[in-house]
Write a protein that holds these residues in place. Sequence first.
Motif: not given
Lengths: 550, 550
Positions: B208-230
């Motif tokens: 559950d922990a791996y699942g949720y942090i992956s979900e949160l990070l994947a969505k943030a990444t997908d939405e462009g929130a990490l574009d400055a870093r990646l």
Amino acid sequence: MEREGSTPRAEGLTRRALLAGIGAAGGAGAMYAAMGVLGLAPTEGTAAVGATGGTRAPAPYVPPQPSDFSLRGGRAATVLVLGAGVAGLASAYELGKAGYHCTVIEARDRVGGRSMTLRGGDSVTELPARAGAGEPGPAAAGAVQRVTFGDGTYFNSGPARIAQWMVTLDYCRELGVPLEVFVNNNASAYVFTAGMKAPVRARTARADAYGYISELLAKATDEGALDARLDDGDRERLLDFLSSFGEIGASYEYSGGDRRGYRVDPGVGPGTALGPPPALSDVLGEGLGRMLTMDAGYDQAMPMFQPVGGMDSIVRALAREVGAANIRTGTRVTGIMNRPGGVEVSVEGGAPLTADYCVAALPPHLLARIPGNLGAGVQAALGTPVPLSAGKLGLEYGRRWWEIEDRVYGGATETDLDLGHIWYPSYGFHTDRGLIVGYYNTGADAETYAALPHGDRLRRALAQGGMVHGRKYGANLLASASVAWTRQPHIEGAWVRWPSMNGFSLLQRPAGRVYFAGDWLTHLIAWQAGAFESARKVVTELHHRVLKEG
Amino acid sequence: MEREGSTPRAEGLTRRALLAGIGAAGGAGAMYAAMGVLGLAPTEGTAAVGATGGTRAPAPYVPPQPSDFSLRGGRAATVLVLGAGVAGLASAYELGKAGYHCTVIEARDRVGGRSMTLRGGDSVTELPARAGAGEPGPAAAGAVQRVTFGDGTYFNSGPARIAQWMVTLDYCRELGVPLEVFVNNNASAYVFTAGMKAPVRARTARADAYGYISELLAKATDEGALDARLDDGDRERLLDFLSSFGEIGASYEYSGGDRRGYRVDPGVGPGTALGPPPALSDVLGEGLGRMLTMDAGYDQAMPMFQPVGGMDSIVRALAREVGAANIRTGTRVTGIMNRPGGVEVSVEGGAPLTADYCVAALPPHLLARIPGNLGAGVQAALGTPVPLSAGKLGLEYGRRWWEIEDRVYGGATETDLDLGHIWYPSYGFHTDRGLIVGYYNTGADAETYAALPHGDRLRRALAQGGMVHGRKYGANLLASASVAWTRQPHIEGAWVRWPSMNGFSLLQRPAGRVYFAGDWLTHLIAWQAGAFESARKVVTELHHRVLKEG
């Protein structure tokens, strides 16, 4: 595991890809999940939906007992069991508890089927290599390997590990087979993927991956990018979690830590850290996520177990209970016929055998080739599952350099080379010799090795393993043996995949007086536990029928 | 582990908090890291910075040999070794290789010090409870427990596990002590924190922990929130990683999976999944990050190891090599004096002993109380480390319900109850009896139990363990024994913390002809490996001195 399968509309090739090449090699759990999603999961299994819509546990298994007959009348029947693999032996063993007279017919010269543990003095005969997998192979014998391992060295060339929840452990307990831990995951072993310049210890790869994803998520959270999804409490808890999960500081910056490992271990002095982590791009190599979560699978999680002295301790114990006199090895079945009031099984070079019932516990692709009168539907169903390739190579060394020099005690190195995994032994720590599994691979990788003679398999595996371990990988080698399961006589496959589930349900039911048993009829394909579960189901049904029909 | 310590400006209480209460209980690695950050790491250790600024590995340890004398002249000296714990026995063993005549003086009636394995027939004598930890306890004997475990049951009341990289394993190899895996982490064991309504299997909490942090990070990444870093490649690789790491679908939504576990295990049927995961808020309970990464620490990673038959196999083997005639148990040291050309050690109820050299391998807080002429600086240094509390309770059951009913084979349940951890045995799988460690705790939790008589410790631990395992936790109990290390005569502490590093460097050097050895003089406090490393260092220095001075 491929992710395409989680799309409910997946069809054709995708569906086949999904059901192929998974199992003991990489998470059978993914298979059940996929089968459920695709609507392939059969409903006649042991789990049933109750009237209220809630789930209920299956009834616990109750072995047949002699007293069943004294209570309900009737008498134990005679049963011909085809195949002395785990499913066949377990069927005979369980039926024997109630006094059934079982005769086990086995074409090979040894019991156990794929549960084959090789030791010095054994030989491995292979069928000739063939062009395409899935085609019936010629019956003629091919090359023979003479195994020259030293005393105490064994090689589990088939199944090698047992998960805690599997019924296989209950059989170990019942049969008095002592257990020890099988190390399925070792932080000190290596990960080696195409993107990497050199192998990296699993602990280092894991620390860096956890560190970077924690850094990225913590920073995004801290900057408010997740405010729509997280309330203040969640945000706080998440940052607290990431702080220890990723070993990141209060600045949420991952800069390595002791989890990566040391260049010089701590002792009187503080040790010398490995140094700062590589850049994110270098850490997140292709396939790393799969490699780091190998042991998250329900069937792969640590700890796993193995019988002391070799996996075949289980089938030997079963055979002992069944009785040598009731097992006919070296006897190939050539016909299976339902006759009025019984079954008739023809065998090569002998008179036909008859009995009240038959449990056919051979691989389906071999059963499909045996003439009989089981009906066109059954015949078609037996021909549906496709045998898959898997192979293993045992390398016996005269020095346990992986323990002494690399400080790796058991576990596996995960690679994307065609050798797949390298396994270090979970027994004999610190002794003079040791056996490494030089490859354990499946699918196309296994076919590549299967097509080679043993000497070429050895050379290829040593060259690839040398990329991980350097020169010492080729030194101090005493002996080796390899098994290509598609080339094993009377087995001809590591396990099967069902390209469609047509037939799976049909073969859960007897064809007349002939029952079918094996891991291939369960959701535990490729596991001994599947063979045991199937045997228990068939034994229960057969026994209930005998009690009912008198 | 507290995060404050990673701030370089941490001072005073923070520094003390950092160096306290970590060690074998939860990641000594954090301690070295913290010590480095705080500028506390000594520079006279075995790791040295080379002329070019790069690091070099320490010279490999070379044991003293008789031929050293024939090559360089001189003769093996006589040595009084104070303390028959791991450091003392290892010092005598290593010196003995070159013919040194060592006499080991031990106040207790058994060798091994904290490496104490309890079996039926043993007794555990405790000092009376005292008000504050760290104060010298009265020498008078307190309560005595008679241990009534059955044949084959043992309880490692002190050290119980060895990491792959530790020198302790080399001693096992050299001394012929057979090893087996110690299960330090089990996906099927439980996690139980204050926020949870019921214990959860570690696998479920982790999925559950791996699942949720992956979900949160994947969505943030997908939405462009990490574009400055990646960059695009990183983004692709990260999403690919998260996809398998968190078992999230192409929609990046975590909805559970087979890693959580099953209500009904797969078998002939597909099994019944545990169901959807709880909400994120319920998953990320306090302290969960620490619990899920317990085994990420360099000293805690799987697999770990234990000697077959009990940890004291190591100290018994050392004592055997040293020779019973050279070990005087039941002999308390009352004075340590440097004399011209030698040392004089007074003992209770006997004439003073003399020798060329002395290796003082007692706990520092006990050495600090022994009169002598070692100098005020040394005396102050010996008084600096503060003994810490740790405790363990062994519970022998007549039924291995954790294996049969809970399907937990070894490993630990992690709680934030004051019992700390519950350990399931890594030996004797499937036998009739088994020993659970009902608590292993440190610091204030350990003091709570230490202050109680054994019966009350037992009742408290059973009540708390019942919160995890229910009624069966109190049933089928055959025997129990507990150890509070602050109350063990002639030990009086589990291990120490250095509130400041003053003295650590001073005591690395001999005081005249008296050398100091123990885990407390290393960066492996609380580990037997620390005692071994310290012994090797002292033996090397003493031997070089003898060779030089003739």
